[in-house]
Scaffold this motif. Sequence first.
Motif, short mmCIF file in Angstrom:
data_model
loop_
_atom_site.label_atom_id
_atom_site.label_comp_id
_atom_site.label_asym_id
_atom_site.label_seq_id
_atom_site.Cartn_x
_atom_site.Cartn_y
_atom_site.Cartn_z
N UNK A 77 51.72 34.62 38.56
CA UNK A 77 50.68 35.78 38.21
C UNK A 77 50.69 35.83 36.66
N UNK A 78 51.63 35.19 35.98
CA UNK A 78 51.34 35.31 34.52
C UNK A 78 51.23 34.13 33.56
N UNK A 79 52.10 32.98 34.28
CA UNK A 79 51.98 31.81 33.08
C UNK A 79 50.54 31.36 33.06
N UNK A 80 49.64 31.18 33.84
CA UNK A 80 48.67 30.25 33.64
C UNK A 80 48.97 28.82 33.46
N UNK A 81 48.27 28.04 32.62
CA UNK A 81 48.31 26.62 32.43
C UNK A 81 48.85 26.03 33.63
N UNK A 82 47.95 26.05 34.73
CA UNK A 82 48.26 25.32 36.04
C UNK A 82 48.35 23.69 35.96
N UNK A 83 47.64 23.18 35.12
CA UNK A 83 47.76 21.70 34.98
C UNK A 83 48.24 21.23 33.68
N UNK A 84 49.08 21.94 33.09
CA UNK A 84 49.71 21.58 31.91
C UNK A 84 51.41 21.41 31.87
N UNK A 97 34.96 24.22 40.88
CA UNK A 97 34.78 24.76 39.58
C UNK A 97 34.08 25.75 39.43
N UNK A 98 33.55 26.39 40.77
CA UNK A 98 32.63 27.56 40.34
C UNK A 98 33.43 28.86 41.00
N UNK A 99 34.77 28.71 41.26
CA UNK A 99 35.46 29.96 41.47
C UNK A 99 36.62 30.06 40.92
N UNK A 100 37.03 31.49 40.78
CA UNK A 100 38.11 31.79 39.86
C UNK A 100 39.50 31.89 40.71
N UNK A 101 40.16 31.15 40.21
CA UNK A 101 41.77 31.15 40.81
C UNK A 101 42.57 31.86 39.60
N UNK A 102 43.31 32.97 39.98
CA UNK A 102 43.99 33.71 38.95
C UNK A 102 45.18 33.16 38.44
N UNK A 103 45.78 32.26 39.21
CA UNK A 103 46.99 31.57 38.79
C UNK A 103 46.70 30.63 37.81
N UNK A 104 45.31 30.22 37.63
CA UNK A 104 45.02 29.16 36.40
C UNK A 104 45.14 29.57 35.14
N UNK A 105 44.77 31.02 34.85
CA UNK A 105 45.07 31.48 33.67
C UNK A 105 46.19 32.50 33.38
N UNK A 106 46.38 33.18 34.45
CA UNK A 106 47.48 34.45 34.56
C UNK A 106 47.07 35.22 32.97
N UNK A 107 48.13 35.55 32.52
CA UNK A 107 47.84 36.28 31.23
C UNK A 107 48.29 35.21 30.09
N UNK A 108 48.24 34.06 30.36
CA UNK A 108 48.56 33.10 29.42
C UNK A 108 50.21 33.21 28.87
#
Length: 392
Positions: free
Chosen positions: A17-24, A52-63
């Motif tokens: 929910x918070x980290x983001x950086x799903x591919x880092x 690429x056209x859909x938002x996945x919340x976990x990908x950004x989270x709250x960074x």
Amino acid sequence: MKIKKDFLWGGSIAAHQCEGAYNEGNKGLALMDMVTVGGPKTSREIHKSLSSTVRYPSHQGIDFYHRYQNDVALFAEMGFKALRLSIDWSRIYPNGDEQEPNQEGLRFYHHIIDELKKYNIEPIITLYHFEMPVHLVKEYGSWANRKVIDFYLKYCRTMFEAFKDKVKYWVTFNEMNHIDPQTEASDIFTYIIAGLKYSELENKSQTLATIGYNMTLASCLAVKLGHEINKDSKIGCVFGIEPVYPIDCNPTNVLNAYKQMDRDFYQIDAMCNGEFPKYKLEEYQDRDITISVSKQDRLAFSEGKIDFIGMNYYASSVAEYEGADKRENALFGGLQNPYLVSTKWGWTIDPIGLRYLLNYTYRKYGLPMMVTENGLGAIDEITPDGEIHDDY
């Protein structure tokens, strides 16, 4: 009411929910990385491949991955004495079955824990909060396969050994109790817990019972392992349980409400009483569900008792009953309570329900209790200046 000096006042976050950086940081794909955004009237979708056209919340989270130092400073400013956070399994073992852990992932969590300690904030680490590597689902079938228990324990050992001098409080699982063959589950609940869609399961009751058993066993084995690595560790498990009320004092409805609430307690019984409950095995037998409890399993249940119980509480419900009208369903099943106000998300606002749940659970087991999640579901609107004003 007097609050003890060691009372842990704090907050709770989850990695997905918070980290983001799903591919880092060499992170692998985890369950929630495949789930789209949703809303009060919009169901979240579960994708088999990323779009690429859909938002996945976990990908950004709250960074949080990049901003954790500022965020931890804000936690401290709020007066937090503790923070429950999860470690993303897919940051430590990107596929789940590697021989060696990802050192970049370990360094990241070392930095976070050190930052919390700098502000005298006690870390409470959840080992599994819906963050299983997708590879373990596709390659092994998730928790329906006992081999996944071994992968989980290897991950737990890595965590216990890496942070044994920094972390006292651990949580083995978050809300595994939402998987139960007695109820018709939604795709989203079986997916976030085990990476499987309920609608796609061939033998639904057997599969859900197997998953529930294997996760319960895994928790007990993890508790035993954690205590062996650091005897001073306090290891618990977190459950999401709704208090259930009868619609009236009709004895049939009262008993029905008790049964609907108590069905979520079988895993807590297993983790506190030292054995997988016989009543659950008999229930499975009556429903032609096969669960094999080995001698080693029985030993694991007896040696892996939890030290505390975590409760996530958001709402209560009314038990379903014969002749019920078609009221809107409550959060985890059951019916809405006409005596309570609901949020725009349909969650009842019921502070007495929390008292009821905690009293009921404490008098059943006598273990320390931790309210690990609690809050109000609202629809927040961002103002033109980029802020959220939630005075309500």
